[in-house]
Design an enzyme around this catalytic site. Structure first.
Site, PDB file in Angstrom:
ATOM      1  N   GLY B  29       4.140  -2.205 -27.866  1.00  0.00           N
ATOM      2  CA  GLY B  29       4.979  -1.061 -27.525  1.00  0.00           C
ATOM      3  C   GLY B  29       5.139  -0.055 -28.654  1.00  0.00           C
ATOM      4  N   CYS B 237      -1.471   3.048   4.849  1.00  0.00           N
ATOM      5  CA  CYS B 237      -2.675   3.841   4.606  1.00  0.00           C
ATOM      6  C   CYS B 237      -3.307   4.200   5.949  1.00  0.00           C
ATOM      7  CB  CYS B 237      -3.667   3.065   3.747  1.00  0.00           C
ATOM      8  SG  CYS B 237      -5.258   3.891   3.553  1.00  0.00           S
ATOM      9  N   CYS B 240      -7.142   2.388   5.807  1.00  0.00           N
ATOM     10  CA  CYS B 240      -7.334   0.934   5.795  1.00  0.00           C
ATOM     11  C   CYS B 240      -6.108   0.180   6.321  1.00  0.00           C
ATOM     12  CB  CYS B 240      -7.692   0.450   4.387  1.00  0.00           C
ATOM     13  SG  CYS B 240      -6.287   0.308   3.276  1.00  0.00           S
ATOM     14  N   CYS B 262      -4.834   5.410   0.551  1.00  0.00           N
ATOM     15  CA  CYS B 262      -4.713   4.662  -0.702  1.00  0.00           C
ATOM     16  C   CYS B 262      -5.174   5.528  -1.860  1.00  0.00           C
ATOM     17  CB  CYS B 262      -5.591   3.413  -0.679  1.00  0.00           C
ATOM     18  SG  CYS B 262      -5.058   2.157   0.475  1.00  0.00           S
ATOM     19  N   CYS B 268      -9.180   0.521  -1.086  1.00  0.00           N
ATOM     20  CA  CYS B 268      -9.241   1.000   0.302  1.00  0.00           C
ATOM     21  C   CYS B 268     -10.608   0.693   0.921  1.00  0.00           C
ATOM     22  CB  CYS B 268      -8.974   2.508   0.321  1.00  0.00           C
ATOM     23  SG  CYS B 268      -8.521   3.166   1.925  1.00  0.00           S
TER      24      CYS B 268
END
Lengths: 194, 289
Positions: B29, B237, B240, B262, B268
Site C-alpha cells: 500500500g 447482461c 450473456c 459485461c 461475456c
C-alpha cells in the site's frame, strides 16, 4: 585480473535477470515459499542464489556491505566487474548486505528507512546452511494462513516487524534456493501458537 | 526482436524498477518512488503499467491486456503488440490462460490464481491528492497515518447525497496501515483486491509503484451506519445474461434505447460460448446456428 573474477555472470543477462527477478518477487510476495534459481556463480562462499540476487538487483546505484563471513578480495572484484556496485565500509551505508546471520548482526546499524520514505531501507541477503519450510511460524501479507521457515533468530525478526512500516527486508539463501522475509511478516515460534 | 533489449527497457532501468517492486511488496500500500522513463507512448496511456510489466515479464509469459475490461480497444491492442514486438511473448484474450495481465481500470471477473500477476495502469496513485495537493504534506500524512480527511470526504458524500457516492477509485486501507487508491477501478471490484495473485500498480507520470501481495488484507473505508457496498448497475447482461458481472451501459439508438453488457469481454464471450443467453442475444444465437 584473474579469470575467476570475470566468470560466473549470466550468459544471457536480460533473460536470466528476468527469471531471477521473477523468483525473487514471488519469494518476497509469498514469505516462506522456497524457490530455486540458477545461472550465476560468485567466488566462494557465496551461494548460487545469493549470486543471482546480486546480479539481478545490484548496480552502481546500490552500495553493498559484505559481512566478514563473505568479504574477500575476489568477491569485491567479482561484484565490481559484474555489477559495478560500490562496496561500502559501514552497515549504515548499504542498500544490500551479504553474509551469514552471525556476521550480519547487529541489525540496528542498517538503514530502516524514514517515516516519509520507508522504502529507503536495506535488504539483507542471509546465507543459510539449510532452508526448510518449518520452524518459525509466519503470518501476514502474502501468506494464506501460516507458513513455516527455519529462521536463524525469530526474536530479531519479530523486533524488525515491530518497526513496521520501517524495517529491513530479508532474502534467505542456501545453495540454489532462496526465500524471503519482508518486514510485514509476523513471526512467532510454534510453542506460542499452540 | 533483435532490435530491442528484451521487453524494451535497458537492464539498469529494469533493476531500478525491480528494486522498487520488491520494496512495494514489503510495505503493501505504500507508494515507492521510481525513476519513470519516457516510453514510446504518451503519459496517460499506461506508461507506468508498461514499465512494471516490462520489469516482470519472462519469455515464457502469456500476456493479456485489458482496457476497462475489454481486450479489443486501442490501448489494450497497442500495448499487447508492443510486448509481442519487444519481448516476443505470447498473448491471449483468455483470463484463465494469461500469466501476466496488464489492466486499465478493471479486475477480471474470473478469480485470479497464484500463478498470475495483475499489473494496473495508474493515473493518480495518491488517494489524498485531491484533498491535499502538496506532495510534502501528503507524504507526512501517510507517515503519521493521518487519514481523517479521507473519512471527511466520504462523510461529505453522505451529507450531500445521502450515501457514499464515490463509485470508483474508492479508497482502501491495506493491512491496517496505508490508505491506498486502487486506481480507478469501479468499487464493485474492491472486494477482488484480496486475491491469490500478486497485484502491482504502476503510475508512470507520477513515478510511483505500489503493490498488494497475495492474501493481503484490503478494507474499503466506510462507516458503521453506511457500510461499503460493491455496487453495479441493477440489470443482467443483455448478451450473456450474467447477473453478477460489472456492466457497461450502451446507448443503441436515437430514441433512448440502451443495453447493458459485461464490461469484461472475455467473461461475456466465455459465457456465451457455454450457451448462456441474455435479453438481446437472440441475433447472436442465430449467427452461431
Amino acid at each position: 585480473m584473474d579469470q575467476a573474477v570475470m566468470t560466473g555472470g549470466f550468459s544471457d543477462p536480460s533473460i536470466q535477470s528476468a527469471w531471477g527477478f521473477r523468483a525473487a518477487m514471488n519469494a518476497m510476495a509469498r514469505p516462506g515459499d522456497i524457490l530455486a534459481v540458477q545461472g550465476a556463480q560468485a567466488p566462494a562462499p557465496v551461494s548460487v542464489a545469493a549470486a543471482v540476487l546480486m546480479l539481478v538487483l545490484c548496480d552502481p546505484e546500490t552500495p553493498v556491505w559484505l559481512a566478514p563471513s563473505h568479504d574477500s578480495d575476489a568477491l569485491r572484484r567479482w561484484i565490481a566487474f559484474h555489477t559495478g556496485a560500490p562496496v561500502v565500509a559501514a552497515r549504515g551505508e548499504a542498500a544490500f548486505a551479504l553474509g551469514t546471520w552471525d556476521s550480519l548482526v547487529p541489525l540496528r546499524d542498517y538503514r530502516i528507512g524514514t517515516p516519509e520514505y520507508p522504502d529507503r531501507s536495506a535488504t539483507l541477503i542471509v546465507e543459510m546452511d539449510e532452508l526448510r519450510a518449518e520452524g518459525a511460524v509466519l503470518t501476514g501479507p502474502g501468506i494464506k494462513q501460516a507458513a513455516g521457515l527455519n529462521l536463524p533468530d525469530a526474536a530479531a525478526f519479530r523486533a524488525n516487524r515491530g518497526l513496521y512500516p520501517l524495517g529491513l527486508d530479508f532474502f534467505l539463501t542456501c545453495g540454489d534456493r532462496l526465500a524471503a522475509l519482508p518486514r510485514s511478516t509476523h513471526v512467532t515460534t510454534p510453542a506460542e501458537v499452540s | 526482436m533483435s532490435d530491442y533489449n528484451f521487453a524494451y527497457l535497458d537492464e539498469q532501468t529494469k533493476r531500478m524498477i525491480r528494486r522498487a517492486i520488491l520494496k512495494a511488496l514489503a510495505v503493501p500500500g505504500y507508494q515507492v518512488p521510481f525513476a519513470s522513463r519516457e516510453m514510446p507512448m504518451p503519459y496517460g496511456w499506461g506508461t507506468g503499467g508498461v514499465q512494471v510489466s516490462a520489469a516482470c515479464l519472462v519469455p515464457e509469459d502469456r500476456l493479456k491486456v485489458i482496457d476497462q475490461g475489454a481486450d479489443d480497444t486501442t490501448n489494450a491492442v497497442s500495448i499487447r503488440r508492443f510486448f509481442e514486438k519487444t519481448a516476443g511473448v505470447a498473448t491471449t484474450g483468455r483470463t484463465s490462460e494469461a500469466t501476466l495481465i496488464q489492466t486499465r481500470h478493471r479486475i477480471p471477473e474470473e478469480p485470479l490464481t497464484r500463478d498470475q500477476i495483475l499489473v494496473y495502469q495508474v493515473p493518480i496513485p495518491e488517494p489524498l491528492r485531491f484533498l491535499e495537493p502538496r506532495e510534502t504534506e501528503t507524504r507526512k500524512m501517510h507517515a503519521l497515518e493521518e487519514y481523517g480527511l479521507v473519512h471527511v470526504k466520504l462523510y461529505e458524500d453522505i451529507a450531500r447525497h445521502g450515501q457514499i457516492a464515490t463509485s470508483y477509485a474508492y479508497p482502501v486501507k491495506v493491512e491496517g496501515r496505508y490508505v491506498m487508491d486502487p486506481s480507478p477501478i469501479p468499487k464493485f471490484d474492491n472486494p477482488k483486491l484480496e486475491s491469490e495473485a500478486i497485484q502491482l500498480f504502476g503510475a508512470g507520470r507520477e513515478q510511483r509503484i505500489h503493490a498488494l501481495p497475495p492474501h493481503c488484507k484490503v478494507v474499503s473505508l466506510d462507516f458503521e451506519d453506511h457500510p461499503f457496498e460493491a455496487s453495479k448497475a441493477d440489470h443482467d447482461c443483455d448478451l450473456c445474461g450474467s447477473g453478477t458481472s460489472y456492466l457497461d451501459e450502451v446507448i443503441v439508438d436515437d430514441a433512448g434505447g440502451r443495453m447493458f453488457v459485461c464490461s469484461d469481454t472475455d467473461y461475456c464471450e466465455t459465457r456465451r460460448g457455454a450457451g448462456h443467453r441474455g435479453r438481446l442475444a437472440a441475433t447472436g444465437q442465430e449467427d452461431a446456428a
